[in-house]
Design a protein around this motif. Structure first.
Motif, PDB file in Angstrom:
ATOM      1  N   UNK A 306       0.816  -1.217   0.000  1.00 47.26           N
ATOM      2  CA  UNK A 306       0.000   0.000   0.000  1.00 47.26           C
ATOM      3  C   UNK A 306       0.850   1.269   0.000  1.00 47.26           C
ATOM      4  N   UNK A 307       1.980   1.254   0.717  1.00 50.34           N
ATOM      5  CA  UNK A 307       2.806   2.469   0.774  1.00 50.34           C
ATOM      6  C   UNK A 307       3.900   2.499  -0.295  1.00 50.34           C
ATOM      7  N   UNK A 308       3.876   1.520  -1.206  1.00 50.22           N
ATOM      8  CA  UNK A 308       4.793   1.519  -2.326  1.00 50.22           C
ATOM      9  C   UNK A 308       6.175   0.966  -2.043  1.00 50.22           C
ATOM     10  N   UNK A 309       6.347   0.453  -0.853  1.00 46.43           N
ATOM     11  CA  UNK A 309       7.663  -0.099  -0.505  1.00 46.43           C
ATOM     12  C   UNK A 309       7.901  -1.465  -1.147  1.00 46.43           C
ATOM     13  N   UNK A 310       6.834  -2.238  -1.299  1.00 47.16           N
ATOM     14  CA  UNK A 310       6.907  -3.545  -1.952  1.00 47.16           C
ATOM     15  C   UNK A 310       6.303  -3.417  -3.342  1.00 47.16           C
ATOM     16  N   UNK A 311       7.154  -3.609  -4.342  1.00 48.32           N
ATOM     17  CA  UNK A 311       6.746  -3.410  -5.735  1.00 48.32           C
ATOM     18  C   UNK A 311       6.826  -4.728  -6.507  1.00 48.32           C
ATOM     19  N   UNK A 312       6.076  -4.827  -7.622  1.00 49.91           N
ATOM     20  CA  UNK A 312       6.176  -6.027  -8.463  1.00 49.91           C
ATOM     21  C   UNK A 312       7.614  -6.278  -8.897  1.00 49.91           C
ATOM     22  N   UNK A 313       7.989  -7.555  -8.891  1.00 46.17           N
ATOM     23  CA  UNK A 313       9.332  -7.932  -9.279  1.00 46.17           C
ATOM     24  C   UNK A 313      10.304  -8.072  -8.125  1.00 46.17           C
ATOM     25  N   UNK A 314       9.876  -7.660  -6.933  1.00 44.86           N
ATOM     26  CA  UNK A 314      10.766  -7.740  -5.769  1.00 44.86           C
ATOM     27  C   UNK A 314      10.849  -9.153  -5.208  1.00 44.86           C
ATOM     28  N   UNK A 333       8.390 -14.099  -4.312  1.00 50.18           N
ATOM     29  CA  UNK A 333       8.670 -13.182  -5.415  1.00 50.18           C
ATOM     30  C   UNK A 333       7.353 -12.569  -5.866  1.00 50.18           C
ATOM     31  N   UNK A 334       7.313 -11.263  -5.898  1.00 48.39           N
ATOM     32  CA  UNK A 334       6.065 -10.545  -6.178  1.00 48.39           C
ATOM     33  C   UNK A 334       6.050  -9.970  -7.588  1.00 48.39           C
TER      34      UNK A 334
END
Length: 334
Positions: A306-314, A333-334
């Motif tokens: 939600x706060x943008x710290x975890x992004x796709x591809x991480x 893996x996201x």
């Protein structure tokens, strides 16, 4: 087929218990000693509400928030310590309340602080070995119901919550490997001694017991050896993470985020420094919820998205540890 965490949601009870409320109830506690725990408020179950109620609310929120058709769920896994009934399993009760298809499997398991990672492992196994395509993993805890009124430590640290995670099939491996561990010789470190079949409640169960630090509980209430759990965590977690990275043929530099169970900020900061994990890669997430037992990791994941710290591809390390004593870690893996 490989699995992936598709989406998450969580719910909290409406009753908020702030630090101001806490110090009003425990005026002799010095705030300077408690603030390092990192909790400013926690949500506490209301009278008549159960752990399964929170799980149901979390699942319904997931369906609504992410536009999920409940008829696609073909397996339900519920991590729960406070069951509705001795039998049937709470997963069966929730299956009916959620209106899931009759071809959907359902099971409970009770563990605690490491339960979310264990649940991911179970879900991944169900998908790979039993052909499930969409697994709903629910965690729920209302541990605050078990606290002695004079237990000043537990009332500050813990909160109640329900979480929901949907795992679906993936074209590539996005979850794993897994590392699990248990030290059953330490089962008394976190325990409610009386009220089960081993020690039924008796006339002495509610007698007050005071530890060396003046904290009060009873055999009928939740009790934790805080120093013992702290030492266990410092000894076990670094080794677990090293084993996981070796098993995955990765190094710390390959990991974008480390999301640990959130027992308290002081313990996790101590672990972070001991393991030389850079601050930007390490997630603290219990300020507004407290330690929600099996719910801490999915809540931290949700908030990081939600706060943008975890992004796709991480690439993210997930690690749970505590009651049992038990521990588990995996890579997502996201």
């Amino acid at each position: 087929m490989p699995s992936i965490i598709k989406c998450l949601s969580y719910t909290l009870p409406s009753n908020v218990y702030t630090n101001e409320d806490y110090y009003s109830n425990f005026p002799d506690v010095k705030s300077v000693n408690m603030e390092k725990i990192g909790v400013k408020q926690r949500h506490v179950i209301t009278q008549g509400q159960t752990a399964s109620d929170l799980a149901q609310l979390a699942a319904e929120k997931l369906f609504l928030e992410h536009s999920i058709d409940r008829n696609m769920i073909d397996f339900l896994i519920v991590s729960i310590l406070e069951h509705d009934y001795y039998t049937p399993s709470t997963a069966c009760v929730l299956h009916g309340k959620l209106g899931l298809q009759k071809k959907c499997g359902a099971l409970d398991f009770d563990l605690g602080c490491s339960a979310y990672v264990y649940g991911l492992g179970l879900a991944d196994g169900v998908m790979k070995s039993m052909g499930a395509k969409n697994v709903l993993l629910l965690t729920t805890s209302v541990l605050t119901k078990t606290f002695h009124p004079k237990d000043r430590n537990s009332h500050f640290v813990f909160g109640d919550a329900g979480t929901a995670t949907l795992l679906t099939l993936s074209e590539k491996e996005n979850l794993g490997p897994f590392v699990f561990g248990t030290d059953g010789s330490g089962f008394e470190k976190i325990i409610i001694r009386d009220g089960g079949t081993r020690n039924p409640l008796d006339k002495n169960s509610e007698n007050e017991l005071k530890d060396e630090f003046g904290n009060i509980t009873s055999n009928a209430n939740f009790a934790m050896d805080g120093i013992g759990v702290f030492n266990f965590s410092l000894k076990t977690v670094p080794t677990m993470i090293e084993e996981l990275l070796t098993k995955a043929s990765l190094t710390q530099n390959d990991i974008d985020l480390f999301v640990f169970h959130q027992p308290n900020k002081f313990l996790n900061e101590t672990l972070r420094k001991k393991m030389n994990i850079p601050e930007p890669k390490f997630v603290h997430c219990l300020e507004n919820t407290g330690n929600t037992v099996a719910g801490t990791i999915p809540i931290a994941l949700y908030e990081s998205i939600a706060n943008g710290r975890l992004k796709p591809g991480m690439t993210v390390v997930l690690a749970g540890f505590g009651v049992g004593l038990s521990w588990a870690a995996t890579i997502a893996r996201f």
